[in-house]
Design a protein around this motif. Structure first.
Motif, short mmCIF file in Angstrom:
data_model
loop_
_atom_site.label_atom_id
_atom_site.label_comp_id
_atom_site.label_asym_id
_atom_site.label_seq_id
_atom_site.Cartn_x
_atom_site.Cartn_y
_atom_site.Cartn_z
N ALA A 329 0.85 -1.20 0.00
CA ALA A 329 0.00 0.00 0.00
C ALA A 329 0.88 1.23 0.00
O ALA A 329 1.90 1.28 0.70
CB ALA A 329 -0.91 0.00 1.23
N GLU A 330 0.51 2.20 -0.81
CA GLU A 330 1.21 3.49 -0.83
C GLU A 330 0.38 4.47 -0.02
O GLU A 330 -0.80 4.71 -0.33
CB GLU A 330 1.42 3.97 -2.26
CG GLU A 330 2.35 3.05 -3.04
CD GLU A 330 2.66 3.56 -4.43
OE1 GLU A 330 2.01 4.54 -4.87
OE2 GLU A 330 3.54 2.98 -5.09
N ILE A 331 1.00 5.05 1.01
CA ILE A 331 0.25 5.79 2.03
C ILE A 331 0.86 7.16 2.29
O ILE A 331 2.07 7.33 2.36
CB ILE A 331 0.22 4.98 3.35
CG1 ILE A 331 -0.51 3.65 3.14
CG2 ILE A 331 -0.43 5.77 4.48
CD1 ILE A 331 -0.49 2.72 4.32
N VAL A 366 -4.39 8.70 3.24
CA VAL A 366 -4.81 8.48 1.86
C VAL A 366 -4.03 7.28 1.37
O VAL A 366 -2.80 7.23 1.47
CB VAL A 366 -4.53 9.72 0.99
CG1 VAL A 366 -4.97 9.45 -0.45
CG2 VAL A 366 -5.26 10.94 1.54
N ILE A 367 -4.73 6.29 0.83
CA ILE A 367 -4.09 5.02 0.49
C ILE A 367 -4.36 4.63 -0.97
O ILE A 367 -5.47 4.76 -1.47
CB ILE A 367 -4.60 3.89 1.41
CG1 ILE A 367 -4.38 4.28 2.89
CG2 ILE A 367 -3.90 2.56 1.09
CD1 ILE A 367 -4.87 3.23 3.88
N GLU A 368 -3.31 4.12 -1.62
CA GLU A 368 -3.44 3.45 -2.92
C GLU A 368 -2.98 2.01 -2.71
O GLU A 368 -1.85 1.77 -2.27
CB GLU A 368 -2.58 4.13 -3.98
CG GLU A 368 -3.20 5.38 -4.56
CD GLU A 368 -2.45 5.87 -5.80
OE1 GLU A 368 -1.94 5.02 -6.57
OE2 GLU A 368 -2.38 7.08 -6.01
N PHE A 369 -3.86 1.06 -2.96
CA PHE A 369 -3.54 -0.36 -2.79
C PHE A 369 -2.95 -0.94 -4.07
O PHE A 369 -3.45 -0.67 -5.17
CB PHE A 369 -4.78 -1.15 -2.38
CG PHE A 369 -5.29 -0.82 -1.01
CD1 PHE A 369 -4.78 -1.46 0.11
CD2 PHE A 369 -6.26 0.14 -0.83
CE1 PHE A 369 -5.24 -1.17 1.38
CE2 PHE A 369 -6.74 0.45 0.43
CZ PHE A 369 -6.22 -0.19 1.55
N ARG A 370 -1.91 -1.74 -3.92
CA ARG A 370 -1.32 -2.45 -5.05
C ARG A 370 -1.62 -3.94 -4.87
O ARG A 370 -1.29 -4.52 -3.85
CB ARG A 370 0.19 -2.22 -5.11
CG ARG A 370 0.60 -0.76 -5.22
CD ARG A 370 0.08 -0.12 -6.49
NE ARG A 370 0.49 1.28 -6.60
CZ ARG A 370 0.01 2.10 -7.54
NH1 ARG A 370 -0.90 1.67 -8.39
NH2 ARG A 370 0.43 3.35 -7.59
#
Length: 371
Positions: A329-331, A366-370
């Motif tokens: 996860a990019e946080i 704020v999260i982008e899940f990979r």
């Protein structure tokens, strides 16, 4: 979605509050039992961060976090024995995750009180006793059915019976099931019992503009607080119970106005605080919930998760597959993203972190899940 049940004696303002919360019309006439079936409303959790992220990403759509409120008809003394519509109401309460108990703190001869007098602490005692008695019935039945398994020496039954005996003792003393401490082995059994008084409680103190409200002093040189108010606040302090003060009538009247007009009208009516927003936030906190965000051109959305969830668990709010397919996860904290001005600038400054499966998500990230 987790839910909060709105309960209280008849004519304390439950349905009026529900209307203000949800903008959904339910009966609120001035007589007991006008609310026969529970009404459900999904309420957006007020969050300034969401709008700021929407503006940041110029999102086409904004989706707030939400809590479900359930309007449950008025309880009366004897509800645990089936008085009023007791059994039906109690079953509806059991299905909710937390309890918001509405208590009337205003005097108004035009609005009947079921007991003919205003005493909020007494009202709380009446309602809580009925809930305790209902739980005692549940626990007592379970104790009987569990007896054979205990005699047979089943390990799980013996653990549960230890919990049951402590619950019976507490409930018979008039205490809530939530006051009984459990260990890691007993906790699942407590959850299976679905006890009402084991749920989280918040008290909603309903006042009325222009009426005598118990939280207001008598005025004058020798002004003093009403003894009923003193007793009530003492109860909150001793039990560490959360509470909010709301003028449900005013909030219902203002529910369809925009924010600016609402503020002006509220001040004109002598109600300066927005207790409804406070209630929604506290209800969210009561359930142990936090929010994380996803944001982009298509959509900015607030996602609801339990405090303490890891990144893969948090991903299940978006889709159940995210937990199994999770890679990383990019946080970034929401305010750091806004300060950076763009995702690209945030990356350049090293503000976006890459986290793995063990990372515990925090409120406001704020999260982008990979996957």
């Amino acid at each position: 979605m987790l839910s909060i049940g709105i309960v209280g004696l008849p004519n304390v303002g439950k349905s009026t509050l529900f209307n203000a919360l949800t903008k959904k019309s339910v009966p609120a006439e001035n007589y007991p039992f006008c609310t026969i079936d529970p009404s459900v409303g999904v309420v957006a959790v007020p969050d300034d961060r969401l709008q700021k992220l929407t503006e940041f990403s110029v999102s086409a759509k904004t989706v707030p976090a939400a809590v479900e409120f359930v309007d449950i008809a008025g309880l009366v003394k004897g509800a645990s024995e089936g008085e009023g519509l007791g059994n039906q109401f109690l079953s509806h309460i059991r299905e909710t995750d937390a309890i918001a108990e509405v208590v009337r703190i205003f005097e108004d001869d035009n609005i009947i009180h079921v007991d003919g007098r205003i005493d909020p602490l007494k009202d709380i005692e009446v309602i809580n006793l009925e809930l305790v008695l209902a739980d005692l019935q549940t626990v007592s039945k379970r104790r009987i059915s569990l007896g054979k398994e205990v005699k047979a020496g089943k390990k799980e039954a013996i653990i549960e019976m230890g919990l049951i005996e402590r619950l019976v003792k507490a409930l018979e003393a008039g205490k809530m099931a939530g006051t009984v401490e459990t260990n890691e082995f007993e906790a699942p059994f407590l959850q299976q019992l679905c006890l009402i008084t084991a749920k989280k409680f918040i008290y909603i103190l309903n006042k009325k503009a222009g009426a005598k409200n118990l939280d207001e002093s008598s005025g004058g040189q020798n002004s003093a607080m009403d003894p009923r108010w003193i007793n009530l606040t003492k109860f909150f302090k001793e039990t560490k119970a959360g509470h909010v003060i709301v003028d449900a009538g005013i909030e219902q009247e203002l529910k369809d106005l925009d924010a600016k007009d609402k503020m002006e009208m509220r001040e004109g009516l002598g109600a300066h605080d927005d207790g409804v927003n406070d209630l929604i936030r506290k209800g969210y906190e009561l359930l142990g919930l936090i929010t994380y965000f996803t944001t982009g051109e298509d959509e900015t959305r607030a996602w609801t998760i339990k405090r303490g969830w890891t990144a893969p668990e948090a991903g299940t709010a978006i889709h159940g597959d995210f937990k199994e397919k999770f890679v990383r996860a990019e946080i970034i904290e929401w305010d750091k993203l806004l300060s950076a001005g763009s995702y690209a600038a945030a990356r350049e400054k090293g503000l976006i972190r890459t986290e793995g499966k063990e990372y515990v998500v925090k409120d406001g990230e704020v999260i982008e899940f990979r996957i």
